[in-house]
Design a protein around this motif. Structure first.
Motif, mmCIF file in Angstrom:
data_model
loop_
_atom_site.group_PDB
_atom_site.id
_atom_site.type_symbol
_atom_site.label_atom_id
_atom_site.label_comp_id
_atom_site.label_asym_id
_atom_site.label_seq_id
_atom_site.Cartn_x
_atom_site.Cartn_y
_atom_site.Cartn_z
ATOM 1 N N VAL A 105 0.830 -1.206 0.000
ATOM 2 C CA VAL A 105 0.000 0.000 0.000
ATOM 3 C C VAL A 105 0.862 1.253 0.000
ATOM 4 O O VAL A 105 0.628 2.194 -0.753
ATOM 5 C CB VAL A 105 -0.935 0.008 1.225
ATOM 6 N N LEU A 106 1.890 1.261 0.843
ATOM 7 C CA LEU A 106 2.609 2.512 1.082
ATOM 8 C C LEU A 106 3.819 2.715 0.176
ATOM 9 O O LEU A 106 4.342 3.818 0.098
ATOM 10 C CB LEU A 106 3.034 2.602 2.547
ATOM 11 N N THR A 107 4.306 1.677 -0.513
ATOM 12 C CA THR A 107 5.418 1.941 -1.432
ATOM 13 C C THR A 107 5.067 1.634 -2.883
ATOM 14 O O THR A 107 5.626 2.232 -3.780
ATOM 15 C CB THR A 107 6.690 1.155 -1.081
ATOM 16 N N TYR A 108 4.160 0.696 -3.136
ATOM 17 C CA TYR A 108 3.793 0.414 -4.530
ATOM 18 C C TYR A 108 2.407 0.949 -4.885
ATOM 19 O O TYR A 108 1.942 0.775 -6.005
ATOM 20 C CB TYR A 108 3.818 -1.085 -4.814
ATOM 21 N N PHE A 109 1.723 1.550 -3.933
ATOM 22 C CA PHE A 109 0.390 2.126 -4.174
ATOM 23 C C PHE A 109 -0.596 1.107 -4.700
ATOM 24 O O PHE A 109 -1.438 1.426 -5.521
ATOM 25 C CB PHE A 109 0.446 3.276 -5.169
ATOM 26 N N ALA B 92 3.774 6.672 4.939
ATOM 27 C CA ALA B 92 4.785 6.203 3.991
ATOM 28 C C ALA B 92 6.167 6.679 4.427
ATOM 29 O O ALA B 92 7.154 5.938 4.345
ATOM 30 C CB ALA B 92 4.465 6.699 2.590
#
Lengths: 192, 204
Positions: free
Chosen positions: A17-21, A180
């Motif tokens: 979720v927080l690095t590859y969206f 993030a």
């Protein structure tokens, strides 16, 4: 050792979720209550682990063997949709209580890009079968963690005085940005 | 007739502009907008898939049974995404490489399934085309704007041309995931602000 690394990498360092969206839609949509967030997270983790277990043999023994890897997107999405449907039917029969808690979230998982993203990353990184399953489970755990944290913050946010234009999606995204930043602290855990 | 077609086109450009008003397709909007060119490429790829999918869904809307429609739409979308992906890989290898797995992920971009479900399956071909063009162009513009902001602050350049001098210290955070969330959050707030102001002036 490598399996532990894959698990930590998938759940914390490279949190989907927080690095590859990936999986932003449920992350924004279902994270307003902790209970919903937890149920969604668990359902997604379950489907992700199964997806890794099913798409790996499909890719390795069917698509590669018959030399049609360009069909991977079509094959994966059909496999995921069928899997979600089967899981839904099975849970409805076997345990109505879990079905009531998870039921409405299951169909949404088909269009959760994190699930298809998981299958694509698995192929890109050449994981073997066991590694793929650990990767799927770790990704799901990371997703659940992010959902839980966000829902906790959002429950507190109900009492905060947010400017009107920032209410809703906007403030949620800005909080996600701060999360993030915090998760970047995990980057030192693993090299490469 | 022409008037309503124009309306279908126009609504995607501001009133329902994705991803700010219609909060769909957020994953690619956040992931690939670290530069203008990536944002535009992603927007155009999405526009292509959206257009083809809307046309196909509109054509078959009367023959597909309602129970299996979602599955049918997903397969149609996956097909066009494969075409777009292979085209990008063959013609523009660097862009294809930069976008990476986010091109195949157009399959699960909720904008496309959303438009098929909410619009194309209820409307004839012409309005569906206009709807796809409007939403697709709106999406491309949004991604380009996000890419522009992040590229200026993150690299001090536009389209790889340096515009800010050596004095400028790049804000690394803008290229990182956190920057994407911040820019997106503030743009949503800006769009909210502007549309509320517009609504107020209409009322007065």
């Amino acid at each position: 050792m490598k399996l532990i690394l894959i698990f930590i990498s998938a759940s914390l360092v490279n949190n989907f979720v927080l690095t590859y969206f990936l999986g932003i839609c449920p992350f924004l949509g279902v994270s307003n209550k902790t209970e919903n967030a937890l149920n969604m997270g668990l359902a997604t983790t379950f489907v992700m682990t199964l997806t890794a277990a099913v798409t790996w043999p499909i890719y390795t023994y069917i698509l590669v063997k018959f030399n049609v890897p360009f069909l991977e997107y079509v094959a994966f999405i059909i496999a995921i949709a069928a899997l979600v449907q089967l899981v839904e039917m099975y849970i409805r029969k076997s345990s109505p209580a879990i079905y009531r808690a998870m039921g409405i979230y299951l169909p949404l998982i088909t269009t959760n890009c994190a699930v298809l993203g998981l299958a694509l990353f698995m192929v890109l990184r050449d994981y073997n079968y066991i590694e793929s399953i650990i990767f799927g489970f770790g990704t799901g755990a990371g997703f659940t963690l992010a959902m839980l944290m966000m829902s906790g913050i959002r429950e507190e946010l109900e009492f905060a005085d947010v400017p009107r234009v920032f209410q809703g999606i906007s403030i949620t995204l800005i909080i996600a940005g701060m999360m993030a930043l915090a998760f970047m602290g995990f980057a030192g855990l693993i090299r490469g | 007739m022409a008037n309503s077609l124009w309306h279908e086109f126009k609504k995607g450009l501001w009133q329902d502009i994705p991803p700010f008003r219609l909060v769909l397709g957020t994953c690619p909007a956040l992931a690939v907008t670290n530069s203008v060119i990536n944002g535009i490429a992603m927007g155009l790829a999405t526009l292509f898939v959206l257009l083809c999918a809307n046309i196909s869904v509109s054509i078959i809307r009367k023959i597909v049974p309602a129970q299996v429609r979602i599955a049918a739409y997903v397969v149609i979308i996956a097909l066009y995404v494969t075409v777009a992906d292979m085209f990008l890989a063959a013609m523009f290898p660097p862009i294809s490489k930069a976008l990476g797995p986010y091109v195949p992920l157009i399959v699960v971009n909720c904008i496309i399934l959303g438009r098929a479900e909410a619009f194309a399956q209820k409307n004839p071909i012409m309005p569906s085309i206009m709807d796809a063009l409007g939403i697709g162009i709106g999406f491309t513009m949004s991604l380009a704007v996000m890419g522009l902001i992040r590229e200026i602050f993150g690299f001090g350049s536009i389209l790889d041309i340096k515009i800010l001098g050596d004095w400028f210290e790049p804000w690394i955070v803008m290229i990182l995931p956190a920057g994407a969330f911040f820019v997106f959050g503030f743009l949503v707030a800006l769009v909210n602000y502007l549309s509320r102001k517009k609504a107020e002036t209409v009322c007065h």
